[in-house]
Design an enzyme around this catalytic site. Structure first.
Site, PDB file in Angstrom:
ATOM      1  N   SER A   1       0.850  -1.192   0.000  1.00 55.84           N
ATOM      2  CA  SER A   1       0.000   0.000   0.000  1.00 55.84           C
ATOM      3  C   SER A   1       0.886   1.243   0.000  1.00 55.84           C
ATOM      4  CB  SER A   1      -0.905   0.033   1.227  1.00 55.84           C
ATOM      5  OG  SER A   1      -0.176   0.396   2.389  1.00 55.84           O
ATOM      6  N   ASP A   2       0.417   2.298  -0.673  1.00 57.37           N
ATOM      7  CA  ASP A   2       1.038   3.593  -0.425  1.00 57.37           C
ATOM      8  C   ASP A   2       0.733   3.951   1.024  1.00 57.37           C
ATOM      9  OD1 ASP A   2       2.374   5.963  -0.724  1.00 57.37           O
ATOM     10  OD2 ASP A   2       1.336   6.558  -2.555  1.00 57.37           O
ATOM     11  N   TRP A   3       1.531   4.819   1.591  1.00 61.88           N
ATOM     12  CA  TRP A   3       1.462   5.082   3.032  1.00 61.88           C
ATOM     13  C   TRP A   3       0.128   5.737   3.377  1.00 61.88           C
ATOM     14  CZ3 TRP A   3       5.122   2.322   1.705  1.00 61.88           C
ATOM     15  CH2 TRP A   3       6.179   1.955   2.541  1.00 61.88           C
ATOM     16  N   GLY A   4      -0.724   4.980   4.081  1.00 64.53           N
ATOM     17  CA  GLY A   4      -2.056   5.454   4.404  1.00 64.53           C
ATOM     18  C   GLY A   4      -3.059   5.208   3.298  1.00 64.53           C
ATOM     19  N   GLY A   5      -2.696   4.391   2.306  1.00 67.00           N
ATOM     20  CA  GLY A   5      -3.582   4.148   1.169  1.00 67.00           C
ATOM     21  C   GLY A   5      -4.583   3.037   1.382  1.00 67.00           C
TER      22      GLY A   5
END
Length: 741
Positions: free
Chosen positions: A261-265
């Site tokens: 995941s992208d960070w916080g995605g």
């Protein structure tokens, strides 16, 4: 310590007979067998701990079984400085500086896959030394609008060029035992509202324009990891998207790596379980809100997942698939006994950075051959502009770096021109004087309280008596310029630079404008300046590389990886008013429809018959080249065969240089709407004065195909095609017809 631990562990196992060595630690066994053995030994808690973060940039290993923790770090232009375990603030280390390599727009502008391989290898060595197992890059999102704040991290507008350049980057990085994490998959083509944008795009545009580079990275580059994007597609976030991740990536492309995941995605446990996400990382400590300390067990793929399994609402089927992929990643990286130790800030890495920059700098305009600077005639050179002195490696978002050194354009020119030439400086304009990002500071004090009028007046006064005026302008890595998180607010240059350029052009005919940016900018004064150079964000060796080109020590050979429009209305996304999209009634989601479809960049310019400021593939040299004698090895090909086109390239000038031969294919008649031409081959060739060489470019059926939306697959149609050959999208001087049977 971790490398020592692995070495000791491996040595210890050698004391036992082959039968006593656990299968998962036995290097002689097939990896898939080792994965299954390790999986069978893991507890439920151990399985869950390896699929989510335990700190800002790491995920847990399995200490009981000897699997070390897994460490990621931002790229794609260098290894980001270390932050505290649970905060974004710098860790305060003194050994986490790096070499900053040129931004990926510059790499793409080299049009040289060998430079991409060198880039990946060099970055991999830096990452190894720093103890990183995965670099979060490269980025291959398509240049759809010049306002995208993150375009500088990507490789331009064309799917073929981007696909060709990403593969060796991934291969070079992973050859060092460091995983690439190709991002941001997919349709992340602007930054504003990136968490809320739901992209609406045709299947054809998706497959023809926005997916090819990711597909090439997976199928040809064998990428070990893919990062999901923040935005949505078909109302599902791309970090857990049934269509893009399960169907296309893992189904159609047979991707055997890890989706990160992208960070916080990540937004939902149920979707994260079923829709293809393998490892969850987050911007906030608990993935849900700000400020909860050391709460990584609250991630969507942590305790909430465990609870569903314990309640019998979920089996471990999906979990085991995720863990298999993570274990496969471990065996490719942390458990790879062949990994070296790497190098940090080595001279070879600085040499690589400079070489890539030298090949990527683009000479856009050179009226009357004003460049290179004639050192026999130039006694006084005036350098103007904040970008001549401002450090550009700090800022821009997650690609911000802490470098060991960064050579400014002013210092680079002074060193190259030597004591015989007087180099003076005038500020010209004041932009962003802050010089810090995420705890890294440049140490520069760029404050200047003078008004724009005073700054321009000083520059003009000095320019009148100079032999050359070199203005370093453009953008910087501040918010709303070339920076993650926001898009640019306008196409024009900031900080009253247009007024400065107009005034300097009147004061001195030998005005050279060097644009420092990762994006095209408006140039209403283009015809009033003698020369224009696209200088990109080049990193540690910026000043040296720019001086190389400006003085002729290096003959420029870069070519634009995107179309440079004269105005925003010459871009499909802006003319059709589809950017940045329309908010829904609840104001939670914004729908952005890509109405221009497959017509991005030069495809749109051809369709609308607009003349760009500078065409895709454009780039001048200090020498001249002649392309001639285009011929094909056959007049027709079938769908299983290939056809090769050979062209002669001759250096007709007086100095050595490189030309990039570009092959575009035109479909004379099709049952569907097709772009007039599409890039399907290129090759860069280095020639001495008077030297000539034949270059051969080969295409197969895929180069003639389009994505058939009705059938849901790629298809080609029999008929007449033309091969168009030249050195820019608007300078294709040779053509030959052939048939597809």
């Amino acid at each position: 310590m971790r490398k020592l631990f692995i070495t000791v562990l491996m040595a210890f196992t050698c004391l036992y007979t082959q039968a006593q060595v656990p299968v998962y630690l036995d290097n002689s066994k097939p990896v898939e067998q080792r994965i299954e053995d390790a999986l069978s030994r893991m507890t439920l808690a151990e399985k869950l701990r390896v699929i989510h973060a335990q700190s800002k940039f790491s995920s847990a290993g399995v200490p009981r079984l000897g699997f070390p923790d897994f460490w990621t770090d931002d790229g794609p232009h260098g290894v980001r400085p270390d932050v505290l375990w649970d905060e974004w603030e710098q860790a305060g280390q003194t050994n986490d500086s790096c070499v900053a390599f040129p931004a990926l727009t510059c790499l793409a502008a080299s049009w040289n896959p060998d430079m991409a391989l060198l880039y990946g290898q060099s970055l991999g060595e830096e990452a190894l030394y720093r103890g990183k197992d995965m670099i979060l890059g490269p980025g291959v999102n398509i240049y759809r609008t010049p306002l995208n704040g993150r375009n500088f991290e990507y490789m331009g507008e064309d799917p073929y060029l981007t696909s060709t350049m990403v593969v060796p980057y991934v291969q070079g990085l992973q050859s060092k035992g460091v995983s690439a994490c190709v991002k941001h998959y997919c349709l992340n083509n602007d930054e504003e509202y990136r968490h809320q944008v739901n992209v609406v795009v045709s299947d054809r545009a998706l497959h023809e324009i926005y997916l090819p580079a990711f597909k090439a990275a997976v199928e040809k580059g064998k990428a070990w990891a893919i990062m999901g994007a923040y935005n949505l597609y078909k109302d599902q976030h791309n970090c857990h998207n049934q269509y893009t991740l399960n169907k296309i990536l893992k189904g159609d492309w047979k991707f055997d790596g890890v989706v990160v995941s992208d960070w916080g995605g990540c937004h939902d446990t149920e979707q994260a379980i079923t829709n293809g996400l393998d490892m969850e990382f987050g911007s906030w400590t608990n993935g849900l809100s700000t400020g909860a300390s050391n709460a990584y067990d609250n991630y969507y793929l942590a305790n909430p997942y465990l609870k569903l399994i314990q309640e019998g609402k979920k089996s471990t089927k999906e979990l085991d698939d995720k863990v298999r992929r993570v274990l496969r990643l471990f065996y490719r990286t942390t458990m790879n006994p062949q990994r070296g130790r790497g190098f940090l800030c080595s001279e070879s890495h600085y040499e690589a950075a400079r070489k890539i920059a030298d090949e990527g700098i683009v000479l856009l305009r050179n009226k009357d051959g004003v460049l290179p600077i004639d050192t026999n005639k130039a006694k006084r050179v005036l350098v103007v502009g904040e970008n001549a002195i401002k450090m550009m490696t700090v800022g821009g978002g997650s690609s911000s770096l802490k470098v060991q050194r960064e050579v400014s354009p002013l210092d680079g020119l002074k060193a190259r021109l030597g004591a015989a030439v007087q180099v003076d400086y005038a500020r010209g304009y004041v932009g962003d004087v802050t010089g810090n990002y995420n705890g890294v500071t440049t140490g520069q004090n760029l404050e200047d309280k003078r008004s724009a009028e005073e700054l321009i007046a000083e520059a003009v006064s000095k320019a009148r008596s100079a032999d050359y005026v070199i203005l370093f302008g453009g953008l910087n890595k501040s918010d709303y310029q070339d920076c993650e998180g926001h898009d640019r607010k306008s196409y024009e240059l900031p900080y009253a630079q247009d007024r400065l350029i107009e005034a300097l052009a009147k004061a001195n005919k030998r005005l050279v404008y060097v644009n420092i940016s990762g994006n095209a900018v408006e140039m209403p004064w283009r015809d009033k300046v003698a020369a224009i150079v696209q200088g990109w964000f080049i990193g540690s060796e910026a000043g040296n590389a720019l001086a190389d080109v400006l003085t002729g020590a290096v003959n420029p050979s870069g070519k634009l990886p995107f179309t440079w429009p004269a105005a925003l209305q010459d871009v499909g996304a802006h003319k059709l008013n589809t950017y940045p999209g329309t908010w829904r009634a609840d104001h939670k989601i914004i729908d952005e429809e890509y109405k221009e479809g497959i017509y991005v960049g030069y495809r749109w310019a051809d369709k609308e018959k607009t003349r760009p400021l500078f065409a895709f593939g454009h780039g001048l040299s200090y020498t001249n080249f002649k392309l001639s004698n285009l011929r094909a090895d056959k007049t027709a090909m079938d769908r299983q065969g290939t056809i090769s086109f050979t062209v002669n390239v001759k250096n007709t000038g007086k100095c050595a240089g490189a030309e990039t031969v570009q092959l575009y294919i035109h479909d004379a008649k099709a049952s569907v709407d097709r772009p007039y031409k599409e890039l399907k081959g290129f090759q860069k060739v280095y020639l001495q004065p008077g030297e000539s060489r034949d270059i051969t470019l080969t295409v197969n059926n895929s180069a003639l195909s389009f994505y058939d939306e009705q059938a849901g697959k790629w298809t080609s149609e029999a008929g007449t095609f033309e091969a168009l050959v030249g050195n820019a999208a608007d300078n294709l001087t040779l053509k030959t017809a052939f048939e597809l049977r």
